[in-house]
Write an enzyme that holds these catalytic residues in place. Structure first.
Site, PDB file in Angstrom:
ATOM      1  N   GLU A  76      38.328  46.305  53.573  1.00 23.42           N
ATOM      2  CA  GLU A  76      37.963  45.095  54.312  1.00 23.42           C
ATOM      3  C   GLU A  76      39.196  44.253  54.644  1.00 23.42           C
ATOM      4  OE1 GLU A  76      35.354  44.351  55.805  1.00 23.42           O
ATOM      5  OE2 GLU A  76      33.923  45.739  54.938  1.00 23.42           O
ATOM      6  N   CYS A 104      20.848  51.212  72.388  1.00 21.57           N
ATOM      7  CA  CYS A 104      20.730  50.233  71.295  1.00 21.57           C
ATOM      8  C   CYS A 104      19.337  50.260  70.645  1.00 21.57           C
ATOM      9  CB  CYS A 104      21.030  48.843  71.827  1.00 21.57           C
ATOM     10  SG  CYS A 104      20.904  47.579  70.548  1.00 21.57           S
ATOM     11  N   ASP A 114      31.126  38.762  60.471  1.00 25.42           N
ATOM     12  CA  ASP A 114      32.455  38.907  61.061  1.00 25.42           C
ATOM     13  C   ASP A 114      32.331  38.760  62.586  1.00 25.42           C
ATOM     14  OD1 ASP A 114      31.323  41.250  61.936  1.00 25.42           O
ATOM     15  OD2 ASP A 114      33.012  42.535  61.354  1.00 25.42           O
ATOM     16  N   CYS A 131      23.687  49.077  76.017  1.00 23.20           N
ATOM     17  CA  CYS A 131      22.311  48.661  75.688  1.00 23.20           C
ATOM     18  C   CYS A 131      21.326  49.827  75.746  1.00 23.20           C
ATOM     19  CB  CYS A 131      21.847  47.567  76.635  1.00 23.20           C
ATOM     20  SG  CYS A 131      22.789  46.051  76.489  1.00 23.20           S
ATOM     21  N   TYR A 175      33.570  35.908  54.560  1.00 30.14           N
ATOM     22  CA  TYR A 175      33.127  37.201  55.071  1.00 30.14           C
ATOM     23  C   TYR A 175      33.428  38.326  54.053  1.00 30.14           C
ATOM     24  CZ  TYR A 175      33.488  41.751  57.021  1.00 30.14           C
ATOM     25  OH  TYR A 175      33.367  43.106  57.153  1.00 30.14           O
ATOM     26  N   CYS A 203      27.195  47.443  70.787  1.00 32.41           N
ATOM     27  CA  CYS A 203      27.172  46.083  71.350  1.00 32.41           C
ATOM     28  C   CYS A 203      28.607  45.557  71.403  1.00 32.41           C
ATOM     29  CB  CYS A 203      26.281  45.204  70.469  1.00 32.41           C
ATOM     30  SG  CYS A 203      25.805  43.660  71.249  1.00 32.41           S
ATOM     31  N   GLU A 213      26.479  46.281  57.127  1.00 36.97           N
ATOM     32  CA  GLU A 213      27.329  47.318  57.696  1.00 36.97           C
ATOM     33  C   GLU A 213      26.744  47.867  58.998  1.00 36.97           C
ATOM     34  OE1 GLU A 213      30.248  50.411  55.583  1.00 36.97           O
ATOM     35  OE2 GLU A 213      28.149  50.561  55.071  1.00 36.97           O
ATOM     36  N   CYS A 240      16.108  41.934  71.466  1.00 35.56           N
ATOM     37  CA  CYS A 240      17.297  41.256  72.001  1.00 35.56           C
ATOM     38  C   CYS A 240      16.932  40.352  73.178  1.00 35.56           C
ATOM     39  CB  CYS A 240      18.323  42.303  72.438  1.00 35.56           C
ATOM     40  SG  CYS A 240      19.801  41.569  73.133  1.00 35.56           S
ATOM     41  N   LEU A 266      51.256  47.476  59.474  1.00 35.11           N
ATOM     42  CA  LEU A 266      49.884  46.957  59.618  1.00 35.11           C
ATOM     43  C   LEU A 266      49.888  45.489  60.042  1.00 35.11           C
ATOM     44  CD1 LEU A 266      47.411  48.055  56.758  1.00 35.11           C
ATOM     45  CD2 LEU A 266      47.170  48.362  59.190  1.00 35.11           C
ATOM     46  N   THR A 283      42.530  44.439  62.577  1.00 31.51           N
ATOM     47  CA  THR A 283      43.128  45.755  62.791  1.00 31.51           C
ATOM     48  C   THR A 283      42.036  46.782  63.079  1.00 31.51           C
ATOM     49  OG1 THR A 283      44.714  45.066  61.112  1.00 31.51           O
ATOM     50  CG2 THR A 283      44.843  47.348  61.821  1.00 31.51           C
TER      51      THR A 283
HETATM   52 FE1  SF4 Z   1      23.707  44.229  72.212  1.00 28.46          FE
HETATM   53 FE2  SF4 Z   1      21.254  43.438  72.863  1.00 28.46          FE
HETATM   54 FE3  SF4 Z   1      22.448  45.310  74.313  1.00 28.46          FE
HETATM   55 FE4  SF4 Z   1      21.637  45.829  71.840  1.00 28.46          FE
HETATM   56  S1  SF4 Z   1      20.366  45.349  73.585  1.00 28.46           S
HETATM   57  S2  SF4 Z   1      23.612  46.397  72.762  1.00 28.46           S
HETATM   58  S3  SF4 Z   1      22.008  43.878  70.817  1.00 28.46           S
HETATM   59  S4  SF4 Z   1      23.104  43.199  74.085  1.00 28.46           S
END
Ligand code: SF4
Length: 332
Positions: free
Chosen positions: A39, A200, A140, A197, A122, A190, A180, A206, A82, A45
């Site tokens: 982390e 996704c 993050d 999308c 974070y 995203c 994660e 969304c 780094l 990076t």
């Molecule tokens: Fe991102 Fe929404 Fe597209 Fe999924 S649907 S990639 S959360 S913008």
């Protein structure tokens, strides 16, 4: 449910990364030391840059005790390239604190972890959720971007607001995987540009996608002008040795070795002027004009053989100056 769809997607699509090995004790939890090191390395990076560094690190310092015992110079040498060296120094300081004050056992809650040097909100939440199963959200930059689109958050995206929106979706006992998975979604689907999308798993939750306004989130930031510093670099070569100084214990390149840098020089330089060297840090850019001087620079420093220079930790900027020097020697 949002969390069920996200976790299912993550299980099928997660990248195989060296720090994603489960702990021996509990198959769903990770080794805290590995999570911590990865982390910290991953801050500012990219994953592909971090992988070889992480593997080399684990070979040199396989566990927290071995790392705490290491010499800071050795640590900085492994970190070389780094950038943001403060991360390595804080990591080392914190490891020594854990050994001395916690009998080499890392604190297990985000609250206690955040008291260690270099561990912010974070990182503490990432370690506590991934290695100890604490139900905390780790927010993050990737998670902020995903949340800004999921919930159409305009303007500045605060950690507080993101947590308030996401906490109702956090599945009890699975915060590590949930955190994660969100980060992975931000890193691979995203993304800042070319958002995918169509692949996704969160489309139906969304708001930006549903309203067809994905391109509007996160709202554009006004780019700050980055200051540009100009310096002279003194390159003093004696036979096959160069004069180097170890930077102070504080400041950006603390503890690293490098060529003396001056803001100005009194007279027109007598030595050979090497080609300018440029480097960009997050907060400023720098251009160094290296001068091959015949006078030994003032101040503490050491003459280091060009053959041994690789044993010292140098910043990327100093490596660039060194490269110009080597080219000049070759052309002589
Ligand atoms: Fe991102 Fe929404 Fe597209 Fe999924 S649907 S990639 S959360 S913008």
């Amino acid at each position: 449910m949002l969390s069920t769809d996200l976790l299912k997607w993550f299980e099928q699509n997660k990248r195989d990364l060296p720090w994603r090995k489960a702990s021996k004790a509990k198959a769903y939890l990770r080794d805290p030391y590995r999570v911590w090191v990865s982390e910290i390395m991953l801050q500012q990076t990219q994953v592909k840059t971090v992988i070889p560094y992480f593997n080399r690190w684990l070979q040199a310092f396989p566990n927290l005790k071995a790392f705490a015992k290491a010499d800071l110079d050795e640590v900085l040498k492994l970190w070389e390239g780094l950038g943001y060296y403060r991360r390595a120094r804080n990591l080392h300081k914190a490891a020594q604190l854990v050994v001395e004050e916690h009998k080499a056992k890392m604190p297990t809650s985000a609250e206690e972890l955040a008291k260690l040097p270099g561990i912010g909100s974070y990182t503490s939440a990432a370690i506590a959720s991934l290695a100890y199963g604490e139900d905390v959200l780790a927010v993050d930059g990737n998670v902020k971007r995903v949340a800004s689109r999921l919930f159409c958050i305009a303007g500045d995206i605060s950690e507080k607001e993101v947590k308030a929106r996401l906490v109702i979706h956090l599945p009890k006992g699975q915060a590590g995987a949930f955190n994660e998975a969100l980060m992975e979604l931000g890193a691979t689907v995203c993304t800042p540009k070319n958002v995918a999308c169509e692949t996704c798993p969160l489309q139906k939750y969304c708001q930006a996608f549903q309203k067809n306004v994905v391109a509007d989130f996160p709202s554009a930031k006004i780019k700050k002008k980055v200051p540009h510093k100009m310096r002279f670099g003194l390159v003093y070569l004696k036979k096959d040795k160069v004069f180097l100084q170890q930077r102070d214990d504080s400041g950006m390149l603390a503890g690293l070795w490098g060529f003396p840098l001056l803001e100005e020089i009194e007279k027109e330089p007598k030595g050979l002027i090497l080609p300018d060297v440029k480097h960009a840090y997050t907060h400023f850019k720098i251009t160094v004009t290296p001068i091959l001087t015949k006078t030994k620079p003032k101040g503490n420093g050491e003459l280091v053989s060009l053959n041994n220079i690789e044993t010292l930790a140098l910043s990327t900027l100093d490596h660039k100056i060194l490269d110009e020097l080597k080219k000049a020697i070759e052309h002589e």
